[in-house]
Design a protein around this motif. Sequence first.
Motif, PDB file in Angstrom:
ATOM      1  N   ARG A  76       0.820  -1.293   0.086  1.00 25.76           N
ATOM      2  CA  ARG A  76      -0.126   0.061   0.141  1.00 25.76           C
ATOM      3  C   ARG A  76       0.840   1.285  -0.133  1.00 25.76           C
ATOM      4  NH1 ARG A  76      -2.845   2.914   4.312  1.00 25.76           N
ATOM      5  NH2 ARG A  76      -4.851   3.697   3.282  1.00 25.76           N
ATOM      6  N   ASN A  77       1.653   1.215   0.653  1.00 23.52           N
ATOM      7  CA  ASN A  77       2.821   2.416   0.469  1.00 23.52           C
ATOM      8  C   ASN A  77       3.805   2.284  -0.258  1.00 23.52           C
ATOM      9  OD1 ASN A  77       1.937   3.771   2.970  1.00 23.52           O
ATOM     10  ND2 ASN A  77       2.500   2.197   4.381  1.00 23.52           N
ATOM     11  N   ARG A  78       4.498   1.091  -0.844  1.00 24.40           N
ATOM     12  CA  ARG A  78       5.547   1.039  -1.709  1.00 24.40           C
ATOM     13  C   ARG A  78       4.989   0.977  -3.016  1.00 24.40           C
ATOM     14  NH1 ARG A  78      10.598   0.206   0.956  1.00 24.40           N
ATOM     15  NH2 ARG A  78      10.532  -0.146   3.249  1.00 24.40           N
ATOM     16  N   ALA A  79       3.856   0.672  -3.278  1.00 29.90           N
ATOM     17  CA  ALA A  79       3.530   0.627  -4.823  1.00 29.90           C
ATOM     18  C   ALA A  79       2.134   1.549  -4.793  1.00 29.90           C
ATOM     19  CB  ALA A  79       3.255  -0.686  -5.246  1.00 29.90           C
ATOM     20  N   ALA A  80       1.991   2.733  -3.940  1.00 32.16           N
ATOM     21  CA  ALA A  80       0.892   3.383  -3.900  1.00 32.16           C
ATOM     22  C   ALA A  80       0.186   3.554  -4.944  1.00 32.16           C
ATOM     23  CB  ALA A  80       0.962   4.539  -2.824  1.00 32.16           C
ATOM     24  N   GLU A  81       0.839   3.725  -6.100  1.00 29.50           N
ATOM     25  CA  GLU A  81       0.324   4.486  -7.405  1.00 29.50           C
ATOM     26  C   GLU A  81      -0.712   3.335  -7.987  1.00 29.50           C
ATOM     27  OE1 GLU A  81       4.480   3.513  -8.745  1.00 29.50           O
ATOM     28  OE2 GLU A  81       3.389   3.597  -6.677  1.00 29.50           O
ATOM     29  N   TYR A  82      -0.417   2.008  -7.445  1.00 35.80           N
ATOM     30  CA  TYR A  82      -1.212   0.935  -8.121  1.00 35.80           C
ATOM     31  C   TYR A  82      -2.177   0.315  -7.020  1.00 35.80           C
ATOM     32  CZ  TYR A  82       2.591   1.383 -11.221  1.00 35.80           C
ATOM     33  OH  TYR A  82       3.655   1.747 -12.279  1.00 35.80           O
ATOM     34  N   VAL A  83      -2.210   0.852  -6.021  1.00 37.20           N
ATOM     35  CA  VAL A  83      -3.161   0.362  -4.781  1.00 37.20           C
ATOM     36  C   VAL A  83      -4.496   0.852  -4.704  1.00 37.20           C
ATOM     37  CG1 VAL A  83      -3.081  -0.489  -2.466  1.00 37.20           C
ATOM     38  CG2 VAL A  83      -1.340  -1.048  -3.863  1.00 37.20           C
ATOM     39  N   GLY A  84      -5.729   0.556  -4.730  1.00 34.52           N
ATOM     40  CA  GLY A  84      -6.711   1.442  -4.272  1.00 34.52           C
ATOM     41  C   GLY A  84      -7.342   1.295  -3.087  1.00 34.52           C
ATOM     42  N   ASN A  85      -6.827   0.266  -2.238  1.00 34.85           N
ATOM     43  CA  ASN A  85      -7.559  -0.158  -1.080  1.00 34.85           C
ATOM     44  C   ASN A  85      -6.499  -0.125   0.145  1.00 34.85           C
ATOM     45  OD1 ASN A  85      -6.125  -2.369  -1.385  1.00 34.85           O
ATOM     46  ND2 ASN A  85      -8.006  -3.570  -2.017  1.00 34.85           N
ATOM     47  N   GLY A  86      -6.896  -0.837   1.423  1.00 34.85           N
ATOM     48  CA  GLY A  86      -5.959  -0.951   2.450  1.00 34.85           C
ATOM     49  C   GLY A  86      -5.221  -2.048   2.528  1.00 34.85           C
ATOM     50  N   MET A  87      -4.859  -2.751   1.310  1.00 33.88           N
ATOM     51  CA  MET A  87      -4.375  -4.039   1.187  1.00 33.88           C
ATOM     52  C   MET A  87      -2.953  -4.394   0.860  1.00 33.88           C
ATOM     53  SD  MET A  87      -7.489  -5.191   1.888  1.00 33.88           S
ATOM     54  CE  MET A  87      -6.917  -6.953   2.258  1.00 33.88           C
ATOM     55  N   ASN A  88      -2.024  -5.306   1.505  1.00 34.33           N
ATOM     56  CA  ASN A  88      -0.898  -5.684   0.890  1.00 34.33           C
ATOM     57  C   ASN A  88      -0.864  -7.317   0.373  1.00 34.33           C
ATOM     58  OD1 ASN A  88       0.529  -3.133   2.015  1.00 34.33           O
ATOM     59  ND2 ASN A  88      -0.479  -4.056   4.081  1.00 34.33           N
ATOM     60  N   CYS A  89       0.052  -7.369  -0.119  1.00 32.64           N
ATOM     61  CA  CYS A  89       0.206  -8.456  -0.874  1.00 32.64           C
ATOM     62  C   CYS A  89       0.240  -9.658   0.387  1.00 32.64           C
ATOM     63  CB  CYS A  89       1.492  -8.882  -1.621  1.00 32.64           C
ATOM     64  SG  CYS A  89       1.529  -7.923  -2.884  1.00 32.64           S
ATOM     65  N   VAL A 215      -3.418  -2.329  10.556  1.00 39.90           N
ATOM     66  CA  VAL A 215      -2.754  -3.149  11.375  1.00 39.90           C
ATOM     67  C   VAL A 215      -3.544  -4.699  11.054  1.00 39.90           C
ATOM     68  CG1 VAL A 215      -1.971  -4.116  13.566  1.00 39.90           C
ATOM     69  CG2 VAL A 215      -2.038  -1.635  13.181  1.00 39.90           C
ATOM     70  N   PHE A 216      -4.840  -4.467  10.835  1.00 36.49           N
ATOM     71  CA  PHE A 216      -5.830  -5.813  10.612  1.00 36.49           C
ATOM     72  C   PHE A 216      -6.431  -5.245   9.533  1.00 36.49           C
ATOM     73  CE2 PHE A 216      -4.526  -6.810  15.044  1.00 36.49           C
ATOM     74  CZ  PHE A 216      -4.309  -8.271  14.766  1.00 36.49           C
ATOM     75  N   PRO A 217      -6.513  -5.808   8.282  1.00 31.14           N
ATOM     76  CA  PRO A 217      -7.103  -5.375   7.036  1.00 31.14           C
ATOM     77  C   PRO A 217      -8.663  -5.387   7.171  1.00 31.14           C
ATOM     78  CG  PRO A 217      -6.366  -7.465   6.668  1.00 31.14           C
ATOM     79  CD  PRO A 217      -5.848  -7.133   8.188  1.00 31.14           C
ATOM     80  N   PRO A 218      -9.320  -4.449   6.442  1.00 30.82           N
ATOM     81  CA  PRO A 218     -11.015  -4.360   6.421  1.00 30.82           C
ATOM     82  C   PRO A 218     -11.265  -5.711   5.494  1.00 30.82           C
ATOM     83  CG  PRO A 218     -10.165  -2.934   4.656  1.00 30.82           C
ATOM     84  CD  PRO A 218      -8.840  -3.271   5.634  1.00 30.82           C
ATOM     85  N   LEU A 219     -12.483  -6.109   5.966  1.00 32.38           N
ATOM     86  CA  LEU A 219     -12.831  -7.391   5.362  1.00 32.38           C
ATOM     87  C   LEU A 219     -13.952  -7.171   4.390  1.00 32.38           C
ATOM     88  CD1 LEU A 219     -12.828  -9.665   8.252  1.00 32.38           C
ATOM     89  CD2 LEU A 219     -10.939  -8.964   6.792  1.00 32.38           C
ATOM     90  N   TRP A 220     -14.550  -6.012   4.326  1.00 38.06           N
ATOM     91  CA  TRP A 220     -15.333  -5.507   3.308  1.00 38.06           C
ATOM     92  C   TRP A 220     -15.558  -3.883   3.484  1.00 38.06           C
ATOM     93  CZ3 TRP A 220     -17.330  -8.316   7.477  1.00 38.06           C
ATOM     94  CH2 TRP A 220     -17.970  -7.755   8.520  1.00 38.06           C
ATOM     95  N   GLY A 221     -16.425  -3.464   2.521  1.00 35.33           N
ATOM     96  CA  GLY A 221     -16.214  -1.900   2.494  1.00 35.33           C
ATOM     97  C   GLY A 221     -15.151  -1.384   1.453  1.00 35.33           C
ATOM     98  N   LYS A 222     -15.161  -0.244   1.079  1.00 35.16           N
ATOM     99  CA  LYS A 222     -14.383   0.539   0.341  1.00 35.16           C
ATOM    100  C   LYS A 222     -12.958   0.272   0.341  1.00 35.16           C
ATOM    101  CE  LYS A 222     -13.536   4.750   2.853  1.00 35.16           C
ATOM    102  NZ  LYS A 222     -11.914   4.676   2.775  1.00 35.16           N
ATOM    103  N   ASP A 223     -12.374  -0.037   1.332  1.00 32.25           N
ATOM    104  CA  ASP A 223     -10.732  -0.498   1.795  1.00 32.25           C
ATOM    105  C   ASP A 223     -10.585  -1.803   1.590  1.00 32.25           C
ATOM    106  OD1 ASP A 223      -9.987   2.132   1.406  1.00 32.25           O
ATOM    107  OD2 ASP A 223      -9.934   2.485   3.656  1.00 32.25           O
ATOM    108  N   SER A 224     -11.618  -2.615   0.948  1.00 33.86           N
ATOM    109  CA  SER A 224     -11.356  -4.163   1.057  1.00 33.86           C
ATOM    110  C   SER A 224     -11.033  -4.486  -0.597  1.00 33.86           C
ATOM    111  CB  SER A 224     -12.413  -5.088   1.662  1.00 33.86           C
ATOM    112  OG  SER A 224     -11.912  -6.146   1.805  1.00 33.86           O
ATOM    113  N   PHE A 225     -10.824  -5.758  -0.715  1.00 31.74           N
ATOM    114  CA  PHE A 225     -10.658  -6.312  -2.032  1.00 31.74           C
ATOM    115  C   PHE A 225     -12.130  -6.087  -2.831  1.00 31.74           C
ATOM    116  CE2 PHE A 225     -11.724  -9.741   0.979  1.00 31.74           C
ATOM    117  CZ  PHE A 225     -12.772 -10.370   0.212  1.00 31.74           C
TER     118      PHE A 225
END
Length: 311
Positions: A76-89, A215-225
């Motif tokens: 989310r921080n190191r490839a921010a231009e390609y990430v549209g939510n709150g997730m990390n690989c 710290v713990f990712p969202p499971l639904w809503g705008k910042d999830s997958f």
Amino acid sequence: MKSMLVSSLAALTVVAPVLAAGIAMDDQSQLTPQPASDVHAHSMPAAFTPPAERDLPDNAFGKLVQEGRAIFVDTRNRAAEYVGNGMNCTNCHLGQGRKANSAPLWGAYPMYPAYRSKNDKVNSYVERMQGCFQFSMNGKVPPADSHVLNALTAYSYWLATGAPIGKELPGRAYPEIRQPKGGYDIAKGKAVYAERCAICHGDGGQGQKSGDNYVFPPLWGKDSFNWGAGMHRINTAASFIKESMPLGQGGSLTDAEAWHVAAFMNSHERPQDPRLVEGSVEKTRLRYHANDGVNLYGVEVNGVVLGQGVD
């Protein structure tokens, strides 16, 4: 009982980005594995062992691998231009992409090029990762020759050092579990979520943040997958949950509980499938979701047809 839990159930988990820089490549201590039973711990054949950080060469390749690992755990921080939510690989591929039975990179890299029904073509490994950014990250597709994909490819290649090409290794996927007799039950899943998940991921599935980072990712809503991600399939999410959740307590849920809570999680709205056909959820379901595992895209739940998306 909640006070006794060290983590909660989810379809996803995360190593906090603020801690990522201090975690060694071959360190999985943050997972604190505590198998629920000997049956769970020993039911799987021995998995491939990826190389340790001490084996990484001190040269340009080694540096690129390290950059790939950093992007993987802090996407989310190191490839921010390609990430549209709150997730990390690492939300879906635990242990920095090392953990067996959690779609590890060492199990994926040797299997490409490969045909994927999702886009009805033979995909390269780079194209497979591009799909992750489009769907799981709800973001933009990085160019094939971008530094982000080059670094992630180098990291994957290095983790697969010594792995056979084109052979499905034990532990390369999420171990499949059967749907319970009578099917999944969203109401039962809600109860499991309240007991085992909400402590970390919130009553509303919103996740938990430290500053701007989850710290713990969202499971639904705008910042999830989004609705195109593989984890929107209830069967996929249930398999992940059964194997690895709650964090450090994998196998502690029954198969049925995993299915129920996966269904509850995926009975909520999330960002739209970017493949939306002519602005129609119905047409999109027919083309992309009708035969895509067990899912609720375009299905009415509690009087609402899911798949409308959230901003």
